[in-house]
Design an enzyme around this catalytic site. Structure first.
Site, PDB file in Angstrom:
ATOM      1  N   GLU A   1       4.549   3.252  -1.206  1.00  0.00           N
ATOM      2  CA  GLU A   1       5.715   3.110  -1.841  1.00  0.00           C
ATOM      3  C   GLU A   1       6.364   4.700  -1.206  1.00  0.00           C
ATOM      4  OE1 GLU A   1       6.959   1.202  -0.927  1.00  0.00           O
ATOM      5  OE2 GLU A   1       8.427  -0.501  -1.766  1.00  0.00           O
TER       6      GLU A   1
ATOM      7  N   THR B   1      14.621   3.388   5.197  1.00  0.00           N
ATOM      8  CA  THR B   1      14.676   3.244   3.612  1.00  0.00           C
ATOM      9  C   THR B   1      14.917   5.326   2.320  1.00  0.00           C
ATOM     10  OG1 THR B   1      13.441   2.059   3.145  1.00  0.00           O
ATOM     11  CG2 THR B   1      13.995   2.994   0.049  1.00  0.00           C
TER      12      THR B   1
HETATM   13  N1  HSE Z   1      15.469   0.362  -4.542  1.00  0.00           N
HETATM   14  C1  HSE Z   1      14.706   0.499  -3.561  1.00  0.00           C
HETATM   15  C2  HSE Z   1      16.307   0.917  -2.269  1.00  0.00           C
HETATM   16  C3  HSE Z   1      14.260  -0.729  -2.191  1.00  0.00           C
HETATM   17  O1  HSE Z   1      17.120   0.525  -2.293  1.00  0.00           O
HETATM   18  O2  HSE Z   1      16.608   2.469  -2.143  1.00  0.00           O
HETATM   19  C4  HSE Z   1      13.755   0.274  -0.790  1.00  0.00           C
HETATM   20  O3  HSE Z   1      12.566   0.303  -0.591  1.00  0.00           O
END
Ligand code: HSE
Length: 304
Positions: A127, A179
């Protein structure tokens, strides 16, 4: 020795629980095959159309396997074959599926020597590579299944929540939201009045899942901090949310960092009506899309 795993898509945040809540879906899912080799190297083959990097250091599954090898003094390596069905950048936990799948499959080949917490720690390297930040709200439900709460990542404190059976309708409009970008645009400070609303909703949502109280879940699916900023990146978002609720959905919002949108329903017929609304909106907007009518997956990454 070879093992094959099925790695589920996940919905992170569950609207109000930014970075702390997530759930696993029955569909879509990735497939991954892993073999143990004597040479301390990682060889990656992609069996899909996404053209992801095959260099271990640049591949989400690769960095997870390298971390596991390092922990085991580099006495062996892995050959990995990845068949992705969860599109990268969809907001459905594509990178988490690769990272969690690699961690669980490697653990299986090594005789299950690692705990779930260890696997989450390893998978977070993936991640970090994908989004620049360590967060576990996709990885944890991907490994453990169901609905999970990550109370803290330093130290790791994971709570598996109960959940009533719910249908999940997902639409993935084929637009790209990174993201890292979707995190960059967020305000760094929060007003106390918004924080109060948000933690009321998070507490309500957790209580709703634990009690199986679907009305409480519906009332708590509200996000006054992240959604107002991020939803601007997703055409049709407000209309889909309003019309889905009118059609009987409990509620929903952005899946992870988007662009996918998810809605929860107690009945399959409602979930299908919500799908028709999503299709109609994106068809009208002239944006390609893919929809799923699925449910919460009880299991995380499964050996098949
Ligand atoms: N919690 C993370 C976000 C999840 O909302 O950025 C996305 O990978």
């Amino acid at each position: 020795k070879e093992v094959e795993v099925k790695c589920p898509a996940t919905v992170a945040n569950l609207v109000c629980g930014f970075d702390i809540l997530g759930m696993a879906l029955q569909e879509p899912y990735d497939l991954m095959k892993l073999r143990l080799i004597d040479e301390p190297k990682v060889y990656i083959t992609n069996k899909d159309e996404y053209d992801l990097p095959t260099e271990a250091e640049k591949n989400v599954a690769g960095v997870v396997l390298l971390a596991i090898m390092e922990k085991m003094d580099n006495k062996f390596g892995f050959e990995v074959e990845i068949e992705k069905h969860i599109k990268p950048g969809s907001g459905l936990g594509s990178s988490a599926a690769s990272a969690a799948g690699a961690a669980v499959a490697a653990n299986q080949l090594l005789g299950n020597i690692f705990s779930n917490d260890d696997l989450v720690q390893f998978a977070m390297f993936g991640e970090k590579l994908a989004s620049g930040v360590k967060h576990a709200d996709n990885i944890t439900p991907c490994i453990m299944g169901g609905v999970t709460l990550i109370r803290s990542i330093h130290p790791l404190d994971i709570i598996q929540l109960n959940s009533p059976p719910l249908f999940v309708t997902v639409v993935h409009p084929q637009i790209e939201v990174k993201t890292s970008d979707a995190r960059q645009i967020l305000r760094k400070e929060v007003l106390l009045k918004d924080a109060i609303k948000q933690w009321g909703n998070i507490a309500g949502l957790v209580a709703g899942f634990e009690k199986g109280d679907t009305d409480l879940i519906g009332r708590s699916l509200e996000d006054v901090i992240i959604e107002p900023v991020r939803s601007i990146l997703i055409p049709g978002f407000d209309e889909i949310k309003t019309r889905s609720k009118e059609a009987g959905a409990l509620g929903g919002g952005i899946s992870g960092s988007g662009p996918s949108i998810f809605m929860l329903s107690t009945k399959e017929t409602t979930a299908k009506n919500v799908e028709a609304i999503m299709q109609e909106v994106f068809h009208r907007l002239g944006i390609d899309y893919k929809t799923y009518v699925t449910s919460i997956a009880k299991n995380g990454v499964e050996v098949i």
